[in-house]
Design a protein around this motif. Structure first.
Motif, PDB file in Angstrom:
ATOM      1  N   ASN A  25       0.898  -1.204   0.056  1.00  0.00           N
ATOM      2  CA  ASN A  25       0.022   0.030   0.016  1.00  0.00           C
ATOM      3  C   ASN A  25       0.953   1.216   0.063  1.00  0.00           C
ATOM      4  OD1 ASN A  25       0.878   0.521   2.733  1.00  0.00           O
ATOM      5  ND2 ASN A  25      -0.873  -0.907   3.285  1.00  0.00           N
ATOM      6  N   GLN A  26       0.221   2.469   0.034  1.00  0.00           N
ATOM      7  CA  GLN A  26       1.080   3.675  -0.226  1.00  0.00           C
ATOM      8  C   GLN A  26       1.925   3.942   1.092  1.00  0.00           C
ATOM      9  OE1 GLN A  26       1.366   5.569  -3.115  1.00  0.00           O
ATOM     10  NE2 GLN A  26       2.750   6.280  -1.994  1.00  0.00           N
ATOM     11  N   LYS A  27       1.096   3.649   2.228  1.00  0.00           N
ATOM     12  CA  LYS A  27       1.943   3.840   3.463  1.00  0.00           C
ATOM     13  C   LYS A  27       3.017   3.073   3.628  1.00  0.00           C
ATOM     14  CE  LYS A  27       1.161   3.354   8.654  1.00  0.00           C
ATOM     15  NZ  LYS A  27       0.251   3.141   9.413  1.00  0.00           N
ATOM     16  N   GLU A  28       3.114   1.749   3.181  1.00  0.00           N
ATOM     17  CA  GLU A  28       4.496   1.173   3.083  1.00  0.00           C
ATOM     18  C   GLU A  28       5.232   1.447   1.995  1.00  0.00           C
ATOM     19  OE1 GLU A  28       4.984  -3.640   2.394  1.00  0.00           O
ATOM     20  OE2 GLU A  28       3.237  -3.300   3.591  1.00  0.00           O
ATOM     21  N   CYS A  29       5.010   2.099   0.869  1.00  0.00           N
ATOM     22  CA  CYS A  29       5.644   2.659  -0.014  1.00  0.00           C
ATOM     23  C   CYS A  29       6.469   3.798   0.513  1.00  0.00           C
ATOM     24  CB  CYS A  29       5.001   2.950  -1.223  1.00  0.00           C
ATOM     25  SG  CYS A  29       5.910   3.562  -2.709  1.00  0.00           S
ATOM     26  N   ASN A  30       5.622   4.724   1.042  1.00  0.00           N
ATOM     27  CA  ASN A  30       6.379   6.033   1.789  1.00  0.00           C
ATOM     28  C   ASN A  30       7.255   5.538   2.779  1.00  0.00           C
ATOM     29  OD1 ASN A  30       4.444   7.426   0.135  1.00  0.00           O
ATOM     30  ND2 ASN A  30       3.059   7.942   1.636  1.00  0.00           N
ATOM     31  N   ALA A  31       6.956   4.643   3.641  1.00  0.00           N
ATOM     32  CA  ALA A  31       8.012   4.172   4.728  1.00  0.00           C
ATOM     33  C   ALA A  31       9.354   3.496   4.010  1.00  0.00           C
ATOM     34  CB  ALA A  31       7.454   3.323   5.669  1.00  0.00           C
ATOM     35  N   ILE A  32       8.966   3.068   2.990  1.00  0.00           N
ATOM     36  CA  ILE A  32      10.419   2.360   2.416  1.00  0.00           C
ATOM     37  C   ILE A  32      11.355   3.438   1.676  1.00  0.00           C
ATOM     38  CG2 ILE A  32      11.030   0.925   0.385  1.00  0.00           C
ATOM     39  CD1 ILE A  32       8.842  -0.975   1.219  1.00  0.00           C
ATOM     40  N   ALA A  33      10.596   4.554   0.942  1.00  0.00           N
ATOM     41  CA  ALA A  33      11.083   5.525   0.434  1.00  0.00           C
ATOM     42  C   ALA A  33      11.628   6.471   1.335  1.00  0.00           C
ATOM     43  CB  ALA A  33      10.141   6.387  -0.416  1.00  0.00           C
ATOM     44  N   ASP A  34      11.163   6.778   2.687  1.00  0.00           N
ATOM     45  CA  ASP A  34      11.914   7.426   3.783  1.00  0.00           C
ATOM     46  C   ASP A  34      13.035   6.904   4.196  1.00  0.00           C
ATOM     47  OD1 ASP A  34      10.016   9.479   3.595  1.00  0.00           O
ATOM     48  OD2 ASP A  34       8.943   8.700   5.302  1.00  0.00           O
ATOM     49  N   GLU A  37      15.918   7.107   1.564  1.00  0.00           N
ATOM     50  CA  GLU A  37      16.356   8.436   1.563  1.00  0.00           C
ATOM     51  C   GLU A  37      17.121   8.807   2.930  1.00  0.00           C
ATOM     52  OE1 GLU A  37      14.381  13.166   1.244  1.00  0.00           O
ATOM     53  OE2 GLU A  37      13.290  11.524   0.605  1.00  0.00           O
ATOM     54  N   ASN A  38      16.802   8.365   3.914  1.00  0.00           N
ATOM     55  CA  ASN A  38      17.291   8.670   4.981  1.00  0.00           C
ATOM     56  C   ASN A  38      18.328   7.861   5.781  1.00  0.00           C
ATOM     57  OD1 ASN A  38      15.805  11.243   5.359  1.00  0.00           O
ATOM     58  ND2 ASN A  38      14.080   9.889   5.984  1.00  0.00           N
ATOM     59  N   ASN A  39      18.518   6.665   5.116  1.00  0.00           N
ATOM     60  CA  ASN A  39      19.650   5.924   5.732  1.00  0.00           C
ATOM     61  C   ASN A  39      20.964   6.276   5.707  1.00  0.00           C
ATOM     62  OD1 ASN A  39      20.031   3.169   6.798  1.00  0.00           O
ATOM     63  ND2 ASN A  39      20.861   2.465   4.950  1.00  0.00           N
ATOM     64  N   PRO A  40      21.445   6.990   4.515  1.00  0.00           N
ATOM     65  CA  PRO A  40      22.865   7.186   4.197  1.00  0.00           C
ATOM     66  C   PRO A  40      23.270   8.335   5.593  1.00  0.00           C
ATOM     67  CG  PRO A  40      21.810   7.377   2.325  1.00  0.00           C
ATOM     68  CD  PRO A  40      20.719   7.120   3.289  1.00  0.00           C
ATOM     69  N   MET A  41      22.237   9.000   6.269  1.00  0.00           N
ATOM     70  CA  MET A  41      22.488   9.822   7.378  1.00  0.00           C
ATOM     71  C   MET A  41      22.783   9.134   8.575  1.00  0.00           C
ATOM     72  SD  MET A  41      19.730  13.025   6.892  1.00  0.00           S
ATOM     73  CE  MET A  41      18.370  12.301   6.249  1.00  0.00           C
ATOM     74  N   ASN A  42      22.574   8.040   8.906  1.00  0.00           N
ATOM     75  CA  ASN A  42      22.779   6.788   9.753  1.00  0.00           C
ATOM     76  C   ASN A  42      24.171   6.047   9.754  1.00  0.00           C
ATOM     77  OD1 ASN A  42      20.349   7.749  10.865  1.00  0.00           O
ATOM     78  ND2 ASN A  42      18.989   6.267   9.798  1.00  0.00           N
ATOM     79  N   TRP A  43      24.640   6.108   8.571  1.00  0.00           N
ATOM     80  CA  TRP A  43      25.768   5.331   8.353  1.00  0.00           C
ATOM     81  C   TRP A  43      26.782   5.480   9.432  1.00  0.00           C
ATOM     82  CZ3 TRP A  43      27.222   5.941   2.457  1.00  0.00           C
ATOM     83  CH2 TRP A  43      25.894   5.286   1.513  1.00  0.00           C
ATOM     84  N   HIS A  44      27.248   6.803   9.954  1.00  0.00           N
ATOM     85  CA  HIS A  44      28.265   7.170  11.050  1.00  0.00           C
ATOM     86  C   HIS A  44      27.631   6.267  12.461  1.00  0.00           C
ATOM     87  CE1 HIS A  44      24.813   9.933  12.094  1.00  0.00           C
ATOM     88  NE2 HIS A  44      25.654   9.776  13.275  1.00  0.00           N
ATOM     89  N   LEU A  45      26.359   5.847  12.506  1.00  0.00           N
ATOM     90  CA  LEU A  45      26.081   5.117  13.623  1.00  0.00           C
ATOM     91  C   LEU A  45      26.291   3.402  13.314  1.00  0.00           C
ATOM     92  CD1 LEU A  45      22.738   6.657  14.339  1.00  0.00           C
ATOM     93  CD2 LEU A  45      24.752   7.314  15.595  1.00  0.00           C
ATOM     94  N   ASP A  46      26.726   2.929  12.141  1.00  0.00           N
ATOM     95  CA  ASP A  46      26.840   1.587  11.981  1.00  0.00           C
ATOM     96  C   ASP A  46      28.190   1.199  12.484  1.00  0.00           C
ATOM     97  OD1 ASP A  46      27.309  -0.907  11.016  1.00  0.00           O
ATOM     98  OD2 ASP A  46      26.042  -0.348   9.274  1.00  0.00           O
TER      99      ASP A  46
END
Length: 51
Positions: A25-34, A37-46
């Protein structure tokens, strides 16, 4: 993808631990897109990030 690789004689194998996911559904699609988009900002935490 595999059929394309076989037809064109391209060496191909799936990534380890790869799995498909059906977006239902669209809600799931939006969550995956977010996430994408935002995952690279968390690389420093990995803890496995060596860069």
């Amino acid at each position: 993808m595999l059929q394309f690789a076989r037809k064109d004689h391209i060496s191909f194998s799936w990534q380890t631990r790869f799995h498909d996911r059906i977006i239902r559904n669209q809600k799931e699609c939006n969550a995956i897109a977010d996430y994408i988009e935002n995952n690279p900002m968390n690389w420093h935490l990995d803890e496995l990030n060596i860069f």
